[in-house]
Design a protein around this motif. Structure first.
Motif, PDB file in Angstrom:
ATOM      1  N   PRO A  57       0.772  -1.295  -0.133  1.00 49.05           N
ATOM      2  CA  PRO A  57       0.045  -0.046   0.030  1.00 49.05           C
ATOM      3  C   PRO A  57       0.934   1.259   0.023  1.00 49.05           C
ATOM      4  N   THR A  59       0.883   5.862  -0.303  1.00 52.97           N
ATOM      5  CA  THR A  59       0.312   6.903  -0.037  1.00 52.97           C
ATOM      6  C   THR A  59       0.778   8.087  -0.885  1.00 52.97           C
ATOM      7  N   ASN A  87      -5.556  -7.692  -8.454  1.00 60.57           N
ATOM      8  CA  ASN A  87      -5.878  -7.493  -6.803  1.00 60.57           C
ATOM      9  C   ASN A  87      -6.233  -8.901  -6.422  1.00 60.57           C
ATOM     10  N   THR A  93      -1.874  -7.326   0.219  1.00 64.67           N
ATOM     11  CA  THR A  93      -1.723  -5.663  -0.247  1.00 64.67           C
ATOM     12  C   THR A  93      -3.122  -4.858  -0.093  1.00 64.67           C
ATOM     13  N   ILE A  94      -4.115  -5.479  -0.777  1.00 65.25           N
ATOM     14  CA  ILE A  94      -5.182  -4.739  -0.969  1.00 65.25           C
ATOM     15  C   ILE A  94      -6.004  -4.809   0.071  1.00 65.25           C
ATOM     16  N   VAL A  98      -5.258   2.068   4.896  1.00 65.74           N
ATOM     17  CA  VAL A  98      -4.851   3.161   4.289  1.00 65.74           C
ATOM     18  C   VAL A  98      -5.842   4.349   4.789  1.00 65.74           C
ATOM     19  N   CYS A 108      -6.773  -0.956   1.353  1.00 69.19           N
ATOM     20  CA  CYS A 108      -6.074  -0.275   0.176  1.00 69.19           C
ATOM     21  C   CYS A 108      -7.071  -0.447  -1.149  1.00 69.19           C
ATOM     22  N   ASN A 109      -7.710  -1.702  -1.382  1.00 70.03           N
ATOM     23  CA  ASN A 109      -8.446  -1.620  -2.481  1.00 70.03           C
ATOM     24  C   ASN A 109      -9.233  -2.868  -2.388  1.00 70.03           C
ATOM     25  N   GLY A 154      -3.572  -2.799  -7.008  1.00 65.63           N
ATOM     26  CA  GLY A 154      -3.759  -1.177  -6.630  1.00 65.63           C
ATOM     27  C   GLY A 154      -3.586  -0.521  -7.968  1.00 65.63           C
ATOM     28  N   CYS A 156      -3.748   2.290  -4.147  1.00 66.39           N
ATOM     29  CA  CYS A 156      -4.494   2.050  -3.174  1.00 66.39           C
ATOM     30  C   CYS A 156      -5.418   3.195  -3.345  1.00 66.39           C
TER      31      CYS A 156
END
Length: 287
Positions: A57, A59, A87, A93-94, A98, A108-109, A154, A156
């Motif tokens: 993730p 920003t 994804n 990760t997702i 965040v 994140c997603n 992503g 994100c």
């Protein structure tokens, strides 16, 4: 063939209020120069930049790369094709938290939804976004995408939501498909109820939403299950809450509804939706 000269931000994203449906299937790689496929869920492309995936993730968005050669570039519009084809293969990760723009966090997603026949939302949004970009570029509008292809992970939602301000966009349009109960039909346009850009941006956001709503009614009915007259306002969508430029998400239809799915799965339907999305953006820009 895709003709649009597109500004590409290589590591950025958005998450709409779409239903988190079946794991998303992977479609062919895309890029800033894309030919829309002739069958549902297919895109083909010749990359003009290296596709970027998100390993974790993020920003912070990478600086945009421009492929435009226009000596007098027009206004910039961010197109945010929801989700991404990779994804589903990277839940770590997702699912990582965040900022959500409202003092909390969001994943994140997500993987997005799909039709009952298996046509995934991420492929639908990627195809439609490329078609819209072509149409906008034909009218002198510069386009920035929030993702580089339809095979990555992503980026994100916070990164996507911050992109409009970073590139000085006149508008940010997230393109999605909903995953609601199959009895509900139609599109709706979502705005943030938090007014992150202040009163002036909020008024412009509402104008953008109305222009898109009015244009899309030419090809799809307004939602009969959510919102009022095709418009909805929410405070839980990070990609809108973090936008300080006029920003909306468009749920182009309910992918679980048979009539909407037929429209969204066909090349002709996606082109019709793209034409009306572009017309709504151009009306907002006064072009």
């Amino acid at each position: 063939m895709r003709r649009a000269a597109v500004l590409l931000a290589a590591s950025v994203l958005v998450l709409a209020g779409c239903g988190a449906g079946d794991p998303a299937a992977t479609s062919a790689p895309g890029s800033t120069t894309t030919t829309a496929g002739s069958s549902a869920g297919t895109t083909s492309a010749t990359p003009t930049t290296d596709p970027t995936t998100t390993a974790a993730p993020s920003t912070t968005a990478a600086p945009p790369t421009t492929t435009s050669t226009s000596p007098t570039p027009g206004p910039t519009v961010v197109l945010d094709p929801g989700h991404n084809g990779g994804n589903a293969a990277d839940p770590g990760t997702i699912n990582a938290p965040v900022p959500d723009g409202a003092g909390g966090t969001k994943p994140c997603n997500t993987t997005g939804t799909s039709t009952d026949a298996g046509y995934p939302e991420h492929a639908f949004t990627w195809d439609v976004a490329n078609r819209v970009a072509d149409l906008l570029h034909d009218q002198g509008v510069q386009v920035v995408f929030t993702r580089a292809d339809d095979t990555g992970v992503g980026p994100c939602v916070d990164v996507r939501g911050e992109l409009g301000a970073r590139v000085g966009a006149a508008a940010f349009v997230g393109i999605h498909g909903d995953g609601a109960a199959p009895g509900g039909r139609g599109f709706h346009v979502i705005t943030s109820s938090l007014d992150p850009g202040g009163a002036e941006v909020a008024a412009a956001t509402q104008a953008l939403a109305v222009d898109l709503r009015d244009s899309l009614t030419a090809v799809e009915p307004v939602s009969d299950y959510l919102g009022t007259d095709g418009l909805d306002s929410r405070g839980d969508l990070a990609g809108l809450n973090l936008n300080t430029v006029p920003a909306v998400y468009v749920e182009c239809g309910n992918m679980r509804n048979a009539a909407d799915a037929a429209l969204m799965s066909s090349e002709a339907g996606r082109q019709a939706l793209a034409q009306q999305l572009a017309a709504g953006v151009l009306a907002f820009l006064g072009r």
